[in-house]
Design a protein around this motif. Structure first.
Motif, PDB file in Angstrom:
ATOM      1  N   ILE A   1      30.899  36.057 -15.980  1.00  0.00           N
ATOM      2  CA  ILE A   1      31.030  37.382 -16.594  1.00  0.00           C
ATOM      3  C   ILE A   1      31.546  38.353 -15.539  1.00  0.00           C
ATOM      4  CG2 ILE A   1      28.584  37.953 -16.193  1.00  0.00           C
ATOM      5  CD1 ILE A   1      28.778  39.533 -18.917  1.00  0.00           C
ATOM      6  N   LEU A   2      32.480  39.185 -15.928  1.00  0.00           N
ATOM      7  CA  LEU A   2      33.189  40.062 -14.992  1.00  0.00           C
ATOM      8  C   LEU A   2      33.162  41.509 -15.452  1.00  0.00           C
ATOM      9  CD1 LEU A   2      35.300  40.652 -12.690  1.00  0.00           C
ATOM     10  CD2 LEU A   2      37.062  39.968 -14.317  1.00  0.00           C
TER      11      LEU A   2
ATOM     12  N   LEU B   1      36.951  27.999 -16.661  1.00  0.00           N
ATOM     13  CA  LEU B   1      36.114  28.647 -17.665  1.00  0.00           C
ATOM     14  C   LEU B   1      36.759  29.947 -18.125  1.00  0.00           C
ATOM     15  CD1 LEU B   1      32.617  28.270 -15.932  1.00  0.00           C
ATOM     16  CD2 LEU B   1      33.429  26.960 -17.911  1.00  0.00           C
ATOM     17  N   LYS B   2      36.556  30.288 -19.397  1.00  0.00           N
ATOM     18  CA  LYS B   2      37.007  31.582 -19.911  1.00  0.00           C
ATOM     19  C   LYS B   2      36.057  32.663 -19.410  1.00  0.00           C
ATOM     20  CE  LYS B   2      39.410  34.346 -22.621  1.00  0.00           C
ATOM     21  NZ  LYS B   2      40.816  34.670 -22.323  1.00  0.00           N
TER      22      LYS B   2
ATOM     23  N   ILE C   1      41.354  38.935 -10.455  1.00  0.00           N
ATOM     24  CA  ILE C   1      40.097  38.212 -10.265  1.00  0.00           C
ATOM     25  C   ILE C   1      39.826  37.301 -11.459  1.00  0.00           C
ATOM     26  CG2 ILE C   1      37.605  38.438  -9.926  1.00  0.00           C
ATOM     27  CD1 ILE C   1      39.284  39.268  -7.512  1.00  0.00           C
ATOM     28  N   GLN C   2      40.182  37.752 -12.647  1.00  0.00           N
ATOM     29  CA  GLN C   2      40.000  36.912 -13.838  1.00  0.00           C
ATOM     30  C   GLN C   2      40.843  35.640 -13.728  1.00  0.00           C
ATOM     31  OE1 GLN C   2      40.236  38.944 -17.595  1.00  0.00           O
ATOM     32  NE2 GLN C   2      40.493  37.070 -18.773  1.00  0.00           N
TER      33      GLN C   2
ATOM     34  N   ALA D   1      45.938  36.661  -6.444  1.00  0.00           N
ATOM     35  CA  ALA D   1      44.955  35.708  -6.967  1.00  0.00           C
ATOM     36  C   ALA D   1      44.761  34.539  -6.003  1.00  0.00           C
ATOM     37  CB  ALA D   1      45.409  35.206  -8.339  1.00  0.00           C
ATOM     38  N   SER D   2      45.841  34.070  -5.378  1.00  0.00           N
ATOM     39  CA  SER D   2      45.746  32.934  -4.444  1.00  0.00           C
ATOM     40  C   SER D   2      44.880  33.280  -3.233  1.00  0.00           C
ATOM     41  CB  SER D   2      47.143  32.509  -3.989  1.00  0.00           C
ATOM     42  OG  SER D   2      47.830  33.603  -3.391  1.00  0.00           O
ATOM     43  N   ASP D   3      44.946  34.534  -2.786  1.00  0.00           N
ATOM     44  CA  ASP D   3      44.124  34.963  -1.648  1.00  0.00           C
ATOM     45  C   ASP D   3      42.651  34.936  -2.013  1.00  0.00           C
ATOM     46  OD1 ASP D   3      46.404  35.607  -0.013  1.00  0.00           O
ATOM     47  OD2 ASP D   3      46.643  37.430  -1.185  1.00  0.00           O
ATOM     48  N   TYR D   4      42.327  35.488  -3.190  1.00  0.00           N
ATOM     49  CA  TYR D   4      40.932  35.517  -3.623  1.00  0.00           C
ATOM     50  C   TYR D   4      40.424  34.099  -3.905  1.00  0.00           C
ATOM     51  CZ  TYR D   4      40.944  40.588  -3.917  1.00  0.00           C
ATOM     52  OH  TYR D   4      40.993  41.933  -3.592  1.00  0.00           O
ATOM     53  N   GLN D   5      41.296  33.245  -4.404  1.00  0.00           N
ATOM     54  CA  GLN D   5      40.889  31.867  -4.672  1.00  0.00           C
ATOM     55  C   GLN D   5      40.524  31.162  -3.358  1.00  0.00           C
ATOM     56  OE1 GLN D   5      42.788  27.844  -6.644  1.00  0.00           O
ATOM     57  NE2 GLN D   5      43.333  29.816  -7.540  1.00  0.00           N
TER      58      GLN D   5
END
Length: 255
Positions: free
Chosen positions: A61-62, A83-84, A73-74, A36-40
Motif C-alpha cells: 500500500i502506497l 504485486l498491484k 515508486i509504484q 524507478a531503476s535507482d529506487y529498485q
C-alpha cells in the motif's frame, strides 16, 4: 508480509508488517531526481541486507504527497514484487471506519494517522504529526475527522529562516540553556524550540476548549521526540503511527 510506503516531502518511509505486527522501517531521502531503476536498486540492497525475498510480500500500500514520485515508486514496487500496489484515495475511503467531510482535500498520510489513532483509542483524539509540516488532525469518538490545522514544520521553518537571510545559518535543533538568546545560534534555537513548544501547547489547549471534552493526544513524525518538554502533553508518542494507519488501510481497502 505487507509493505507500506509513505512518500513524504523529506523522506520516503518503507514499513514492513508481519502477522499484524510492525517489524521493520527503512527510510531514504525524498529525491525527485532518481528513476524507478535507482529506487529498485536501493530496495534490492535493503532486502538483501535484511534477508528478505520479494515472494514473502502479499500486499503493498502506497501513500504519497509528492505526485511526481508516486508513479515512479509504484512502478518500482510492481516490477520488483509482482504485486498491484494499493493506492488510498477519496474513492476508496468509504471502506474505512472513518467519516471524512472533505475526502479530496485531506492527505492520505493524515487519514492514515487518524485511522491508526482511532484504532488505538476509539476516542476523541488530536494527532500531532511533526514532519515537514506540523499538522493537528482532530477526530471524534465515532471516527469522524473534524478537521486539520497545518503549520510549517520545525525543519521547514529553519530552512526558510536560513535560506532567506544571508547571515543566519542552519543550527542544531536543540534547546538553549536560556530563553533569551545571547548569540545567533541560541537566538534561533530559542525562537524555534521554545516558540514551537508554545505553539503546540496553545493549539492543543484551543482545540480541547472548542471540543469541550476530554480527548487523547497522540504525537508522531520523525521530530516528535525533539520537543521533549512537550511529552507531558501527549498521551502517546508513536513514530510509526502513519505506517500503522496505512497497514490498517490495506486491510479495509479493496484491491
Amino acid at each position: 508480509m505487507i509493505l507500506v510506503i509513505d512518500i513524504g516531502n523529506t523522506n520516503i518511509v518503507f514499513g514492513i508488517f508481519k502477522d499484524d505486527q510492525f517489524q521493520l522501517e527503512f527510510r531514504i531521502d525524498t529525491s525527485q531526481q532518481k528513476q524507478a531503476s535507482d529506487y529498485q536498486m536501493i530496495l534490492r540492497s535493503f532486502m538483501l541486507e535484511n534477508n528478505l525475498k520479494a515472494s514473502q510480500f502479499k500486499k503493498i500500500i502506497l501513500s504519497s504527497v509528492v505526485p511526481r514520485l508516486t508513479p515512479i515508486i509504484q512502478e518500482t514496487c510492481e516490477h520488483l514484487f509482482g504485486l498491484k500496489v494499493i493506492r488510498p484515495s477519496a474513492e476508496n475511503y468509504t471502506y474505512l471506519p472513518l467519516k471524512i467531510k472533505n475526502p479530496r482535500q485531506i492527505g492520505t498520510d493524515l487519514v492514515a494517522n487518524a485511522l491508526a489513532a482511532w484504532q488505538a483509542t476509539q476516542n476523541t483524539s488530536i494527532v500531532i504529526d511533526f514532519g515537514t509540516a506540523l499538522t493537528f488532525t482532530v477526530l471524534d469518538a465515532s471516527g469522524e475527522i473534524k478537521g486539520v490545522n497545518i503549520a510549517p514544520g520545525l525543519k521547514t521553518a529553519m530552512k526558510a529562516l536560513s535560506g532567506n537571510t544571508a547571515q543566519l545559518p542552519e543550527i542544531p535543533l536543540e534547546f538553549p540553556k536560556s530563553v533569551i538568546g545571547t548569540d545567533t545560534v541560541t537566538a534561533i534555537q530559542s525562537g524555534l524550540m521554545i516558540g514551537y513548544t508554545g505553539l503546540v501547547k496553545h493549539m492543543i489547549s484551543e482545540i480541547k476548549n472548542e471540543l469541550n471534552q476530554s480527548c487523547k493526544v497522540i504525537a508522531t513524525g520523525g521530530l516528535s521526540s525533539i520537543l521533549e518538554n512537550l511529552h507531558s502533553e501527549f498521551d502517546q508518542v508513536d513514530k510509526h503511527l502513519t505506517l500503522k494507519g496505512l497497514f490498517y488501510m490495506s486491510k479495509y481497502i479493496e484491491k
